[in-house]
Write a protein that holds these residues in place. Structure first.
Motif, PDB file in Angstrom:
ATOM      1  N   HIS A 140      41.720  24.089  44.458  1.00  0.00           N
ATOM      2  CA  HIS A 140      40.536  24.615  44.385  1.00  0.00           C
ATOM      3  C   HIS A 140      40.474  26.208  43.859  1.00  0.00           C
ATOM      4  N   TRP A 141      41.090  26.912  44.710  1.00  0.00           N
ATOM      5  CA  TRP A 141      40.968  28.281  44.297  1.00  0.00           C
ATOM      6  C   TRP A 141      41.659  28.764  42.796  1.00  0.00           C
ATOM      7  N   ALA A 142      42.759  27.850  42.631  1.00  0.00           N
ATOM      8  CA  ALA A 142      43.478  27.912  41.324  1.00  0.00           C
ATOM      9  C   ALA A 142      42.666  27.609  40.119  1.00  0.00           C
ATOM     10  N   LEU A 143      41.849  26.607  40.472  1.00  0.00           N
ATOM     11  CA  LEU A 143      40.804  26.179  39.564  1.00  0.00           C
ATOM     12  C   LEU A 143      39.752  27.274  39.267  1.00  0.00           C
ATOM     13  N   GLU A 144      38.992  27.871  40.251  1.00  0.00           N
ATOM     14  CA  GLU A 144      38.136  28.913  40.178  1.00  0.00           C
ATOM     15  C   GLU A 144      38.731  30.046  39.581  1.00  0.00           C
ATOM     16  N   ASP A 145      39.950  30.578  39.733  1.00  0.00           N
ATOM     17  CA  ASP A 145      40.657  31.743  39.077  1.00  0.00           C
ATOM     18  C   ASP A 145      40.996  31.461  37.694  1.00  0.00           C
ATOM     19  N   LEU A 146      41.282  30.083  37.301  1.00  0.00           N
ATOM     20  CA  LEU A 146      41.693  29.941  35.895  1.00  0.00           C
ATOM     21  C   LEU A 146      40.111  29.858  35.165  1.00  0.00           C
ATOM     22  N   LYS A 147      39.191  29.695  35.875  1.00  0.00           N
ATOM     23  CA  LYS A 147      37.921  29.722  35.008  1.00  0.00           C
ATOM     24  C   LYS A 147      37.369  31.211  34.808  1.00  0.00           C
ATOM     25  N   ARG A 169      40.464  37.896  27.159  1.00  0.00           N
ATOM     26  CA  ARG A 169      40.293  38.476  28.629  1.00  0.00           C
ATOM     27  C   ARG A 169      41.437  38.340  29.740  1.00  0.00           C
ATOM     28  N   ASN A 170      42.263  37.232  29.334  1.00  0.00           N
ATOM     29  CA  ASN A 170      43.249  37.223  30.509  1.00  0.00           C
ATOM     30  C   ASN A 170      44.337  38.339  30.287  1.00  0.00           C
ATOM     31  N   VAL A 171      44.506  38.947  28.951  1.00  0.00           N
ATOM     32  CA  VAL A 171      45.404  39.951  28.808  1.00  0.00           C
ATOM     33  C   VAL A 171      44.752  41.131  29.317  1.00  0.00           C
ATOM     34  N   LEU A 172      43.437  41.427  28.689  1.00  0.00           N
ATOM     35  CA  LEU A 172      42.743  42.554  28.905  1.00  0.00           C
ATOM     36  C   LEU A 172      42.820  42.928  30.410  1.00  0.00           C
ATOM     37  N   ASP A 173      42.128  42.049  31.099  1.00  0.00           N
ATOM     38  CA  ASP A 173      41.611  42.215  32.601  1.00  0.00           C
ATOM     39  C   ASP A 173      42.869  42.157  33.375  1.00  0.00           C
ATOM     40  N   TYR A 174      43.779  41.590  32.958  1.00  0.00           N
ATOM     41  CA  TYR A 174      44.925  41.499  34.036  1.00  0.00           C
ATOM     42  C   TYR A 174      46.394  42.201  33.837  1.00  0.00           C
ATOM     43  N   ASP A 175      46.537  42.261  32.395  1.00  0.00           N
ATOM     44  CA  ASP A 175      47.958  43.025  32.176  1.00  0.00           C
ATOM     45  C   ASP A 175      47.618  44.254  32.135  1.00  0.00           C
ATOM     46  N   SER A 194      39.662  33.473  34.013  1.00  0.00           N
ATOM     47  CA  SER A 194      40.650  34.044  33.057  1.00  0.00           C
ATOM     48  C   SER A 194      41.918  34.458  33.900  1.00  0.00           C
ATOM     49  N   ARG A 195      41.921  34.385  34.978  1.00  0.00           N
ATOM     50  CA  ARG A 195      43.051  34.877  35.517  1.00  0.00           C
ATOM     51  C   ARG A 195      44.446  34.066  35.068  1.00  0.00           C
ATOM     52  N   PRO A 196      45.476  34.896  34.868  1.00  0.00           N
ATOM     53  CA  PRO A 196      46.681  34.063  34.189  1.00  0.00           C
ATOM     54  C   PRO A 196      47.228  33.309  35.256  1.00  0.00           C
ATOM     55  N   ILE A 197      47.518  32.141  34.667  1.00  0.00           N
ATOM     56  CA  ILE A 197      48.273  31.144  35.842  1.00  0.00           C
ATOM     57  C   ILE A 197      49.482  31.721  36.362  1.00  0.00           C
ATOM     58  N   GLN A 198      50.072  32.781  35.505  1.00  0.00           N
ATOM     59  CA  GLN A 198      51.644  33.292  36.370  1.00  0.00           C
ATOM     60  C   GLN A 198      50.846  34.288  37.488  1.00  0.00           C
ATOM     61  N   ALA A 222      59.005  37.586  39.400  1.00  0.00           N
ATOM     62  CA  ALA A 222      57.704  37.584  39.882  1.00  0.00           C
ATOM     63  C   ALA A 222      56.977  38.544  39.170  1.00  0.00           C
ATOM     64  N   VAL A 223      55.668  38.206  39.083  1.00  0.00           N
ATOM     65  CA  VAL A 223      54.788  39.058  38.205  1.00  0.00           C
ATOM     66  C   VAL A 223      53.746  39.707  39.360  1.00  0.00           C
ATOM     67  N   SER A 224      52.910  40.754  38.795  1.00  0.00           N
ATOM     68  CA  SER A 224      51.620  41.252  39.405  1.00  0.00           C
ATOM     69  C   SER A 224      50.849  42.101  38.346  1.00  0.00           C
ATOM     70  N   PRO A 225      49.930  42.457  38.784  1.00  0.00           N
ATOM     71  CA  PRO A 225      49.066  43.452  37.851  1.00  0.00           C
ATOM     72  C   PRO A 225      49.816  44.481  37.422  1.00  0.00           C
ATOM     73  N   ASP A 226      50.660  44.953  38.005  1.00  0.00           N
ATOM     74  CA  ASP A 226      51.612  46.209  37.746  1.00  0.00           C
ATOM     75  C   ASP A 226      52.500  46.162  36.613  1.00  0.00           C
ATOM     76  N   VAL A 227      52.745  44.591  36.195  1.00  0.00           N
ATOM     77  CA  VAL A 227      53.766  44.457  35.116  1.00  0.00           C
ATOM     78  C   VAL A 227      53.194  43.561  34.180  1.00  0.00           C
ATOM     79  N   LEU A 228      53.519  43.815  32.816  1.00  0.00           N
ATOM     80  CA  LEU A 228      53.347  42.988  31.601  1.00  0.00           C
ATOM     81  C   LEU A 228      53.780  41.397  31.933  1.00  0.00           C
ATOM     82  N   ILE A 229      53.054  40.467  31.873  1.00  0.00           N
ATOM     83  CA  ILE A 229      53.768  39.189  32.089  1.00  0.00           C
ATOM     84  C   ILE A 229      54.433  38.947  30.890  1.00  0.00           C
ATOM     85  N   PRO A 230      55.934  38.321  31.327  1.00  0.00           N
ATOM     86  CA  PRO A 230      56.866  38.283  30.287  1.00  0.00           C
ATOM     87  C   PRO A 230      56.199  37.104  29.122  1.00  0.00           C
TER      88      PRO A 230
END
Ligand code: GLN
Length: 296
Positions: A69-76, A214-220, A78-82, A96-104
């Motif tokens: 349920h939360w994953a679906l909300e997050d994907l809506k 948005r998934n790049v701008l808001d999260y990377d 634009s939170r990256p699946i990673q 492992a990734v977090s907002p501190d690093v670029l998603i490979p």
């Protein structure tokens, strides 16, 4: 929360998959949503693709349903699946990734694969340097492929270095990490000579923000992405100076580039005493440059 509150028709796998497709296909396309579902089932339930394919009628626990349920909300949103599952796979390594690093990115995997095919398996210790390492993905993949190599990885961000260190440890890769700003003219390293210098530095111009997702701008992290419009090659300039000092005369330099600046980046590298070659990625876009030192 019960199943109804969660908007899932039931906790049957078939119904979970349909809801994901109903709610997300318009935004991402069915193929990508299918991949998200595979990733979520693997991350949350350790199910591989075959198990997912053959378990459509099975039901899952309420607590697991909540995670979907939360994953679906997050994907809506634009939170990256990673970020939702906390990792990505890069050249066979779990990173492992977090907002501190670029998603490979897969483009970066291509560069690593090209390097692995280009550098003949070394019999003696070789020294490798990864500048702007972020999550550590390039350095870790290289160390895994060349266990005898001595690998140094540099990043300006202490938070990124922390994640890279954890990734190295989890992948059993012994890497020497250095927290430093490669734009600092006094930047110096030991050992003084490397057989390979690789980098995926920030290269997106501020003016390119408008066409980004948005998934790049808001999260990377912006720090890992952007360069000023009036000095977009600043990192390549610094990498060139470092390579003049630290690259072995037979060594290889490989850098990921902005597809719109391939010619300019090549020209800069020629000026700095290298012989560059542009390589296209799987989308046919100029994505990396390999270079050797011009021997005089
Ligand atoms: N390829 C990344 C993107 O545009 C940018 C990576 C970088 O700046 N090094 O999403």
């Amino acid at each position: 929360m019960n199943t109804t509150d969660l908007r899932f028709r039931s906790n049957r796998v078939r119904d979970i998959l349909s809801l994901f497709h109903e709610e997300l296909d318009g935004m991402y396309g069915g193929g990508e949503v299918g991949v998200f579902c595979e990733m979520l089932f693997e991350a949350f339930l350790s199910w591989d693709k075959v198990r997912l394919l053959t378990s459509r009628e099975q039901t899952i626990d309420q607590s697991d349903l909540l995670r979907f349920h939360w994953a679906l909300e997050d994907l809506k949103q634009s939170r990256p699946i990673q970020h939702i599952i906390g990792y990505t796979d890069f050249c066979g390594c779990r990173i492992a990734v977090s907002p501190d690093v670029l998603i490979p990115r897969p483009e970066t995997e291509e560069i690593v694969n090209w390097i692995l095919h280009t550098i003949h398996y070394p019999l003696s210790t070789i020294h490798l340097l990864d500048l702007c390492t972020g999550s550590g993905c390039i350095a870790i993949a290289l160390k895994k492929a060349f266990p005898k190599a001595d690998v140094t990885a540099v990043d300006i961000s202490p938070a990124a270095i922390e994640i890279a260190r954890r990734n190295a440890e989890n992948n059993g890769a012994d890497i020497h990490f250095v927290q430093a700003d490669i734009l600092d003219p006094s930047f110096l390293l030991s050992p003084s000579s490397f057989h390979l210098i690789v980098s995926n530095p920030p290269y997106v111009m501020e003016k390119e923000r408008a066409k980004m997702q948005r998934n790049v701008l808001d999260y990377d992290p912006a720090l890992a992405l952007f360069v000023p419009d009036d000095d977009p090659l600043r990192f390549y300039h610094a990498i060139g100076i470092i390579a003049q000092k630290h690259l072995d005369k037979e060594g290889l330099l490989a850098v990921e580039i902005n597809e719109t600046l391939s010619e300019e980046t090549c020209a800069l590298m020629r000026e700095q005493g290298f012989i560059p070659t542009i390589h296209n990625d799987f989308r046919g876009k100029p994505r990396w440059i390999s270079a050797k030192k011009k021997l005089s």
